[in-house]
Design a protein around this motif. Structure first.
Motif, PDB file in Angstrom:
ATOM      1  N   GLY A 163       0.789  -1.214   0.000  1.00 40.39           N
ATOM      2  CA  GLY A 163       0.000   0.000   0.000  1.00 40.39           C
ATOM      3  C   GLY A 163       0.823   1.266   0.000  1.00 40.39           C
ATOM      4  N   THR A 164       0.101   2.361   0.127  1.00 41.60           N
ATOM      5  CA  THR A 164       0.706   3.694   0.172  1.00 41.60           C
ATOM      6  C   THR A 164       0.224   4.425   1.410  1.00 41.60           C
ATOM      7  N   GLY A 165       1.049   5.345   1.854  1.00 44.29           N
ATOM      8  CA  GLY A 165       0.681   6.141   3.017  1.00 44.29           C
ATOM      9  C   GLY A 165       1.401   7.491   2.978  1.00 44.29           C
ATOM     10  N   VAL A 166       1.102   8.362   2.025  1.00 44.78           N
ATOM     11  CA  VAL A 166      -0.074   8.393   1.153  1.00 44.78           C
ATOM     12  C   VAL A 166       0.315   8.900  -0.233  1.00 44.78           C
ATOM     13  N   ILE A 167      -0.639   8.794  -1.186  1.00 44.97           N
ATOM     14  CA  ILE A 167      -0.523   9.426  -2.496  1.00 44.97           C
ATOM     15  C   ILE A 167      -1.183  10.800  -2.433  1.00 44.97           C
ATOM     16  N   ASP A 168      -0.463  11.810  -2.867  1.00 44.41           N
ATOM     17  CA  ASP A 168      -0.960  13.189  -2.860  1.00 44.41           C
ATOM     18  C   ASP A 168      -1.910  13.382  -4.044  1.00 44.41           C
ATOM     19  N   MET A 169      -3.203  13.514  -3.744  1.00 44.71           N
ATOM     20  CA  MET A 169      -4.203  13.550  -4.811  1.00 44.71           C
ATOM     21  C   MET A 169      -4.259  14.881  -5.550  1.00 44.71           C
ATOM     22  N   ARG A 170      -3.515  15.882  -5.108  1.00 45.59           N
ATOM     23  CA  ARG A 170      -3.424  17.121  -5.879  1.00 45.59           C
ATOM     24  C   ARG A 170      -2.736  16.885  -7.224  1.00 45.59           C
ATOM     25  N   TYR A 171      -1.920  15.843  -7.289  1.00 41.16           N
ATOM     26  CA  TYR A 171      -1.107  15.572  -8.470  1.00 41.16           C
ATOM     27  C   TYR A 171      -1.735  14.538  -9.414  1.00 41.16           C
ATOM     28  N   GLU A 172      -2.850  13.950  -9.044  1.00 46.86           N
ATOM     29  CA  GLU A 172      -3.312  12.741  -9.720  1.00 46.86           C
ATOM     30  C   GLU A 172      -4.427  12.970 -10.731  1.00 46.86           C
ATOM     31  N   ASN A 173      -4.325  12.253 -11.853  1.00 44.21           N
ATOM     32  CA  ASN A 173      -5.417  12.094 -12.808  1.00 44.21           C
ATOM     33  C   ASN A 173      -6.224  10.883 -12.346  1.00 44.21           C
ATOM     34  N   PRO A 174      -7.440  11.060 -11.848  1.00 45.47           N
ATOM     35  CA  PRO A 174      -8.169   9.929 -11.270  1.00 45.47           C
ATOM     36  C   PRO A 174      -8.419   8.798 -12.254  1.00 45.47           C
ATOM     37  N   LEU A 175      -8.605   9.115 -13.558  1.00 46.24           N
ATOM     38  CA  LEU A 175      -8.902   8.066 -14.525  1.00 46.24           C
ATOM     39  C   LEU A 175      -7.681   7.200 -14.792  1.00 46.24           C
TER      40      LEU A 175
END
Length: 340
Positions: free
Chosen positions: A76-88
């Motif tokens: 797993g991850t702790g954590v992935i920074d969702m500001r940087y992510e393309n959800p698709l």
């Protein structure tokens, strides 16, 4: 019983005392440490994601590689920074990694912490909408990601496709059934833990949290966990949620341990500003002989309240030493606390 995992920030450097001198070293050593941890009976291998840093930046290839080389340990991850992510695009990567591992992916997401560069997410092509913050943007990306994980079709198929389509709207592939229940939110405040509970995400709370009451970190985290579980119950979710906390814990069983971490015997929580508006509390490290650690950890209210403990590891000290650190906890501390 309590699940015990390790959490690596994945540092590498060419310093004289570093056993992890390059990105390649970090990636290969992480796979080796996950294999060793599984053999020791450790339950999880987790990685913190930072961009623009000599640390773990692209988690999915690493998670997939660990999944292919292990059979039981959670990854797993702790954590992935969702500001940087393309959800698709992230849906496709997460689905593939989860299927390779046989459904062992435990994906921790968050708004992220202060980064190496100013507004680094802008270089990735993202910007908050008018009147919104980067934290708002992270939560919006997360909500899109969660919705797509349900696997419902949403895209209109081409009437003349290269390959035959199933009937109806199309979803992203590969879809991994059950992954939606293994998404976590790394929360630094009581309010975001309540938000995570409403959306049906598990909770990760680290060694850093907004200082909301002036109490010790473990007390504030215990109250955060209670608020989260209360919100979970109110939301009416059918399954039981999971909660993890992170700690730096070192059992001193030989002279090398004492040389590295003996000074942490007297560690205390620290309070400071992580940006111009946020006062945060940083958790202490634990270091001592195994029986000393047992006494100290019994008094940590957040550890007692959580079902999962993530042990931060000094990855630049090498695979063998970090396996020794984990073995000390699993064999000499966890049984005395009833975790094994």
């Amino acid at each position: 019983m309590k699940k015990i995992g390790f959490l690596s920030f994945g540092h590498w450097s060419a310093g004289a005392h570093s056993e992890t001198r390059s990105a390649a070293d970090f990636l290969h050593q992480s796979i080796d440490l996950a294999i060793a941890a599984e053999e020791l009976g450790v339950d999880g291998a987790y990685f913190r994601v930072h961009h623009f840093a000599r640390q773990a930046g692209s988690p999915f290839p690493l998670l997939a590689a660990i999944g292919a080389r292990t059979s039981k340990i959670e990854i797993g991850t702790g954590v992935i920074d969702m500001r940087y992510e393309n959800p698709l695009y992230m849906i496709e990567n997460a689905g593939a990694a989860d299927l390779i591992s046989g459904g062992r992916l435990q994906l921790g997401l968050s708004r992220g912490s202060p980064e190496q560069v100013i507004d680094g997410w802008r270089y990735f092509g993202y910007a908050p909408g008018e009147g919104e913050t980067d934290a708002d943007m992270a939560r919006q990306h997360t909500e899109v990601f969660l919705k797509l994980l349900d696997g419902e079709g949403f895209a209109q198929p081409n009437p003349r496709p290269m390959f035959a389509n199933p009937p109806g709207l199309l979803r992203l592939e590969p879809h991994s059934e059950g992954l939606r229940d293994r998404i976590w939110w790394g929360s630094g405040s009581n309010a975001t833990s309540v938000w995570a509970a409403k959306l049906g995400m598990n909770l990760q709370s680290s060694t850093l949290k907004d200082d909301e009451t002036g109490e010790p970190l473990h007390v504030q985290q215990r109250k955060q966990i209670e608020a989260y579980r209360e919100a979970w119950t109110e939301a009416g979710h059918e399954r039981e949620p999971r909660v993890s906390v992170s700690r730096s814990i070192f059992a001193l069983t030989n002279d090398t341990d004492r040389a590295y971490f003996g000074r942490d015997r007297h560690s205390r929580d620290q309070v400071g500003m992580i940006d111009e508006n946020t006062r945060a509390i940083f958790g202490r490290s634990y270091a001592g002989e195994p029986d000393e650690l047992v006494r100290q950890l019994k008094e940590d209210e957040a550890i007692q309240a959580a079902d999962t403990l993530l042990l931060t590891v000094p990855n630049q000290l090498g695979v063998d030493y970090n396996a020794h650190v984990l073995e000390n906890i699993v064999k000499h501390v966890a049984p005395e606390l009833g975790w094994r």
